[in-house]
Design an enzyme around this catalytic site. Sequence first.
Site, short mmCIF file in Angstrom:
data_model
loop_
_atom_site.label_atom_id
_atom_site.label_comp_id
_atom_site.label_asym_id
_atom_site.label_seq_id
_atom_site.Cartn_x
_atom_site.Cartn_y
_atom_site.Cartn_z
CG HIS A 79 76.09 0.95 3.75
ND1 HIS A 79 75.95 1.86 2.72
CD2 HIS A 79 76.21 -0.26 3.16
CE1 HIS A 79 75.98 1.21 1.56
NE2 HIS A 79 76.14 -0.07 1.80
CG ASP A 131 75.80 5.16 3.47
OD1 ASP A 131 76.79 4.83 4.15
OD2 ASP A 131 75.21 4.38 2.70
CB SER A 236 77.72 -0.47 -1.14
OG SER A 236 76.36 -0.64 -1.02
N GLY A 237 79.38 2.18 -1.99
CA GLY A 237 80.62 2.92 -1.74
C GLY A 237 81.28 3.40 -3.00
#
Length: 327
Positions: A79, A131, A236-237
């Site tokens: 994402h 994701d 995120s990530g």
Amino acid sequence: MGWVSLPLLLSLLWRVQEHSIQAYEWATVCGQPQTHERILGGQDTTQSQWPWQASLKYKTHHWCGASLIHSSWVLTAAHCFQDLADDPSVWRVQLGSQSSKSHKLSFSFLHARRVSRIILHPYYLGWPPKDIALVKLQSPIFFMRSILPICLPSSINEFKNLTNCWVTGWGKIKENQVLGKPWYLKAAKLPIIDQETCDKYYHVGTTLPLFIARIYDDMLCAGFEDGSKDACQGDSGGPLACEVNGSWHLIGIVSWGDGCGRPFRPSVFTNVSLHTDWILTTINSSTFSLIPSKLVVLLTLQLYYVSLEPISQGAYLRSDQCGHDLS
Ligand SMILES: *[C@@H]1O[C@H](CO)[C@@H](O)[C@H](O)[C@H]1NC(C)=O
Ligand SMILES: *[C@@H]1O[C@H](CO)[C@@H](O)[C@H](O)[C@H]1NC(C)=O
Ligand SMILES: *[C@@H]1O[C@H](CO)[C@@H](O)[C@H](O)[C@H]1NC(C)=O
Ligand SMILES: *[C@@H]1O[C@H](CO)[C@@H](O)[C@H](O)[C@H]1NC(C)=O
């Protein structure tokens, strides 16, 4: 290849020596930080505690976290790319830096890379599950004290009883508060929450019936019922790293949450062990494996040498230009 450039080559080799650089495609060791300083929950950390932590930058801005798993690959969340996965040229990966803003005077070609490929999971449909994304660096990164890969969980080994798991990132520190100067990496120790309990939590305060799952497939939760420690936007990530038998493994990738630090809304991660086969197959099939890794190092050095040469003529420096946007 005039004499003028020889000192440059020597100074480069000296730097190589200085950082005791080793380069392998796959490291012989992974998940072994070279430092054993104590860490306190939610506090600043030094980069060498989490040497696989990368910052994925959109142009010059920290956008997401990522984890180094191979000299040419980092793993992050799908994402993070939104609609911008087709254009690797706008992305950069920075490693070996405690701050999400990299030091201007550092030798950025040692620490930062342009991106040559972005591979989203083939079944990612714009929202979790799946994701997860692989990012290939334009040239391999050198391993050093502050840049080392993390182990992938083997898809065969079951990881039970994970008691030492940490999330790290440069994301927001509260829902409405961004990380401030000097933008140092933060770490928080989180307990793993089983999927069933987590799904129940995510139904608290909603009218959604329990038979409609909110947490399913490859989603993995970690955090506290009261939300006292959590990942947030900008993390995120990034990795959820757990120590197993003395090595750190990439158990989760920060994926989503409902706000940050709210009760009954722990962080949701992508369960990496379900994707180990996809990761290995994808990397193996896109790495030109006919070139032995030692040759890659020599070729890379040769490339630096060639690109360093024009300095003496006052011309355009390629390695400098590569890291330029990052400072
Ligand atoms: C889980 O880990 C804890 C702490 O390391 C240990 O005391 C416990 O025996 C372990 N349990 C299992 C089932 O392995
Ligand atoms: C950790 O060690 C135990 C006992 O030696 C072994 O059964 C287990 O598979 C190991 N776990 C990993 C992830 O290597
Ligand atoms: C992650 O997936 C593995 C299957 O590979 C499973 O055994 C494990 O329980 C999952 N972890 C969590 C916390 O759900
Ligand atoms: C990919 O390559 C690594 C390292 O050579 C090897 O350990 C692994 O088994 C390979 N995986 C696949 C799926 O080909």
